[in-house]
Motif scaffolding. Sequence first.
Motif, PDB file in Angstrom:
ATOM      1  N   LEU A 206       0.832  -1.207   0.000  1.00  0.00           N
ATOM      2  CA  LEU A 206       0.000   0.000   0.000  1.00  0.00           C
ATOM      3  C   LEU A 206       0.865   1.255   0.000  1.00  0.00           C
ATOM      4  O   LEU A 206       0.576   2.226  -0.710  1.00  0.00           O
ATOM      5  CB  LEU A 206      -0.922   0.003   1.212  1.00  0.00           C
ATOM      6  CG  LEU A 206      -2.054  -1.028   1.227  1.00  0.00           C
ATOM      7  CD1 LEU A 206      -2.746  -1.040   2.579  1.00  0.00           C
ATOM      8  CD2 LEU A 206      -3.064  -0.752   0.118  1.00  0.00           C
TER       9      LEU A 206
ATOM     10  N   SER B 113       4.050   1.492  -1.013  1.00  0.00           N
ATOM     11  CA  SER B 113       4.948   1.587  -2.163  1.00  0.00           C
ATOM     12  C   SER B 113       4.214   1.882  -3.461  1.00  0.00           C
ATOM     13  O   SER B 113       4.766   2.498  -4.370  1.00  0.00           O
ATOM     14  CB  SER B 113       5.753   0.295  -2.314  1.00  0.00           C
ATOM     15  OG  SER B 113       6.550   0.055  -1.174  1.00  0.00           O
ATOM     16  N   SER B 114       2.957   1.441  -3.546  1.00  0.00           N
ATOM     17  CA  SER B 114       2.219   1.610  -4.795  1.00  0.00           C
ATOM     18  C   SER B 114       1.829   3.058  -5.049  1.00  0.00           C
ATOM     19  O   SER B 114       1.580   3.450  -6.184  1.00  0.00           O
ATOM     20  CB  SER B 114       0.962   0.742  -4.783  1.00  0.00           C
ATOM     21  OG  SER B 114       0.099   1.135  -3.730  1.00  0.00           O
ATOM     22  N   ASP B 115       1.778   3.845  -3.984  1.00  0.00           N
ATOM     23  CA  ASP B 115       1.346   5.242  -4.114  1.00  0.00           C
ATOM     24  C   ASP B 115       2.028   6.037  -3.010  1.00  0.00           C
ATOM     25  O   ASP B 115       1.749   5.846  -1.826  1.00  0.00           O
ATOM     26  CB  ASP B 115      -0.175   5.335  -3.985  1.00  0.00           C
ATOM     27  CG  ASP B 115      -0.696   6.749  -4.186  1.00  0.00           C
ATOM     28  OD1 ASP B 115       0.131   7.681  -4.318  1.00  0.00           O
ATOM     29  OD2 ASP B 115      -1.927   6.923  -4.199  1.00  0.00           O
ATOM     30  N   THR B 116       2.947   6.931  -3.383  1.00  0.00           N
ATOM     31  CA  THR B 116       3.671   7.700  -2.374  1.00  0.00           C
ATOM     32  C   THR B 116       2.761   8.650  -1.612  1.00  0.00           C
ATOM     33  O   THR B 116       3.133   9.156  -0.554  1.00  0.00           O
ATOM     34  CB  THR B 116       4.810   8.510  -3.027  1.00  0.00           C
ATOM     35  OG1 THR B 116       4.263   9.335  -4.083  1.00  0.00           O
ATOM     36  CG2 THR B 116       5.861   7.586  -3.605  1.00  0.00           C
ATOM     37  N   ASP B 117       1.563   8.894  -2.133  1.00  0.00           N
ATOM     38  CA  ASP B 117       0.596   9.745  -1.429  1.00  0.00           C
ATOM     39  C   ASP B 117      -0.285   8.938  -0.484  1.00  0.00           C
ATOM     40  O   ASP B 117      -1.153   9.493   0.179  1.00  0.00           O
ATOM     41  CB  ASP B 117      -0.297  10.481  -2.439  1.00  0.00           C
ATOM     42  CG  ASP B 117       0.478  11.523  -3.231  1.00  0.00           C
ATOM     43  OD1 ASP B 117       1.436  12.087  -2.671  1.00  0.00           O
ATOM     44  OD2 ASP B 117       0.135  11.760  -4.399  1.00  0.00           O
ATOM     45  N   CYS B 118      -0.079   7.610  -0.428  1.00  0.00           N
ATOM     46  CA  CYS B 118      -0.849   6.748   0.468  1.00  0.00           C
ATOM     47  C   CYS B 118      -0.065   6.558   1.756  1.00  0.00           C
ATOM     48  O   CYS B 118       1.038   6.000   1.750  1.00  0.00           O
ATOM     49  CB  CYS B 118      -1.117   5.395  -0.197  1.00  0.00           C
ATOM     50  SG  CYS B 118      -2.102   4.263   0.810  1.00  0.00           S
ATOM     51  N   ASP B 119      -0.600   7.040   2.861  1.00  0.00           N
ATOM     52  CA  ASP B 119       0.073   6.941   4.154  1.00  0.00           C
ATOM     53  C   ASP B 119      -0.511   5.762   4.933  1.00  0.00           C
ATOM     54  O   ASP B 119      -1.737   5.645   5.067  1.00  0.00           O
ATOM     55  CB  ASP B 119      -0.097   8.235   4.935  1.00  0.00           C
ATOM     56  CG  ASP B 119       0.618   9.405   4.270  1.00  0.00           C
ATOM     57  OD1 ASP B 119       1.846   9.366   4.186  1.00  0.00           O
ATOM     58  OD2 ASP B 119      -0.072  10.347   3.816  1.00  0.00           O
TER      59      ASP B 119
ATOM     60  N   ASN C 202       6.181   7.229   4.428  1.00  0.00           N
ATOM     61  CA  ASN C 202       4.727   7.093   4.498  1.00  0.00           C
ATOM     62  C   ASN C 202       4.288   5.771   5.119  1.00  0.00           C
ATOM     63  O   ASN C 202       3.186   5.301   4.871  1.00  0.00           O
ATOM     64  CB  ASN C 202       4.107   7.241   3.110  1.00  0.00           C
ATOM     65  CG  ASN C 202       4.572   6.169   2.131  1.00  0.00           C
ATOM     66  OD1 ASN C 202       5.646   5.598   2.291  1.00  0.00           O
ATOM     67  ND2 ASN C 202       3.758   5.900   1.125  1.00  0.00           N
TER      68      ASN C 202
ATOM     69  N   ASP D 271      -4.156   6.959   5.400  1.00  0.00           N
ATOM     70  CA  ASP D 271      -5.173   6.333   4.557  1.00  0.00           C
ATOM     71  C   ASP D 271      -5.571   4.973   5.125  1.00  0.00           C
ATOM     72  O   ASP D 271      -6.747   4.598   5.066  1.00  0.00           O
ATOM     73  CB  ASP D 271      -4.641   6.174   3.129  1.00  0.00           C
ATOM     74  CG  ASP D 271      -4.367   7.509   2.466  1.00  0.00           C
ATOM     75  OD1 ASP D 271      -5.338   8.147   2.026  1.00  0.00           O
ATOM     76  OD2 ASP D 271      -3.192   7.912   2.412  1.00  0.00           O
TER      77      ASP D 271
ATOM     78  N   ARG E  31      -8.411  -2.777  -2.027  1.00  0.00           N
ATOM     79  CA  ARG E  31      -8.580  -1.354  -2.359  1.00  0.00           C
ATOM     80  C   ARG E  31      -9.978  -1.094  -2.938  1.00  0.00           C
ATOM     81  O   ARG E  31     -10.631  -0.092  -2.603  1.00  0.00           O
ATOM     82  CB  ARG E  31      -7.523  -0.928  -3.369  1.00  0.00           C
ATOM     83  CG  ARG E  31      -6.138  -0.675  -2.793  1.00  0.00           C
ATOM     84  CD  ARG E  31      -5.208  -0.181  -3.890  1.00  0.00           C
ATOM     85  NE  ARG E  31      -3.933   0.269  -3.413  1.00  0.00           N
ATOM     86  CZ  ARG E  31      -3.673   1.478  -2.938  1.00  0.00           C
ATOM     87  NH1 ARG E  31      -4.640   2.380  -2.867  1.00  0.00           N
ATOM     88  NH2 ARG E  31      -2.464   1.812  -2.538  1.00  0.00           N
TER      89      ARG E  31
ATOM     90  N   LYS F 253     -13.089   1.177  -0.942  1.00  0.00           N
ATOM     91  CA  LYS F 253     -13.643   2.364  -1.602  1.00  0.00           C
ATOM     92  C   LYS F 253     -15.170   2.391  -1.505  1.00  0.00           C
ATOM     93  O   LYS F 253     -15.788   3.456  -1.559  1.00  0.00           O
ATOM     94  CB  LYS F 253     -13.232   2.391  -3.074  1.00  0.00           C
ATOM     95  CG  LYS F 253     -11.775   2.830  -3.302  1.00  0.00           C
ATOM     96  CD  LYS F 253     -11.480   2.867  -4.782  1.00  0.00           C
ATOM     97  CE  LYS F 253     -10.034   3.286  -5.016  1.00  0.00           C
ATOM     98  NZ  LYS F 253      -9.699   3.320  -6.484  1.00  0.00           N
TER      99      LYS F 253
END
Length: 327
Positions: free
Chosen positions: A88, A90-96, A135, A183, A321, A325
């Motif tokens: 989670l 690594s796939s999205d740097t905006d995902c904390d 993150n 997140d 994921r 959602k």
Amino acid sequence: MSTNSLGNDVPADANEHCPGPQSAGAGKAAGCAGCPNQEICSTQAQGPDPELSLVTERLQDIQHKILILSGKGGVGKSTFTAQLAFALASSDTDCDVGVVDIDICGPSVPLIMGCAGEQVHRSAAGWSPVYVQDNLAVMSIGFMLPNNNDGGDDESAAVIWRGPKKSGMIKQFLKDVDWPALDFLLFDTPPGTSDEHLAVVSLLKESGITGALIVTTPQEVALQDVRKEIDFCRKARVPILGVIENMAGFVCPSCHGHSQIFMPTTGGAQALCDDLGIPLLGSIPLDPRIGRACDFGSSFLDTCADSPAAQAYLAIIARIRQIVKQT
């Protein structure tokens, strides 16, 4: 948890006439005789927990709180938690992402996530979690054991705590840790349905639980305990996001032949999910490199992206994921 005739929440394993752990008669009423929670209820403070609002306030900026459960020990629950967290983040740097290790007596997350030996620091804002990467934050009692804080080297020191003390530590992980906006906050739990599970469900009652992921292996001896875990979730009103079947066969890295290690004599996780109306999120085959990644605290998905197990992990994570959602 369920609700008694007085409208009080009661533990899933309580006696039929449980007055509720927050009632004045908790642990002392006639219906408490023989209950496995009698000692816990009789020694804890009665009435609504005044610190519950502090937990809710501390977690208000966390979007999804997910419990990773297993009825049986040794099915790879902590491994799955760590690899899910790595993926989670690594796939999205905006995902904390945050991980809370509430296996008080067997904290393995620090080793699996490559942060064993780190220490928790205090500040005016509270305890600071340990950051594996910018993150990805982790909190575990493993960071507080004597071998981490006083220079000792006894990594085999046992944590011998009764229920109330374990529950108190879990509460501190939630109300005293300076969690950033996240997140995902993943809870790695011990096997079964005991003090730790009751504590975390109770503490997250106001802030809300997104759901639970249940990890099993294909053989009946594991599935038997998973049925109990599912029953616990339903009684405690914890949504079940799905079941993950771990160690589902072995794929030879040389010839790519598939062998069954744990025989699904009763149909495996698929039959269980069909019977109970729960989604099977996927099956992960054995790969010896998963164990090596855990020993060295690295992401298996990054180092062995070509493995069939890695592809199974990624497919399951994509489904998770998609499900969250919709919650």
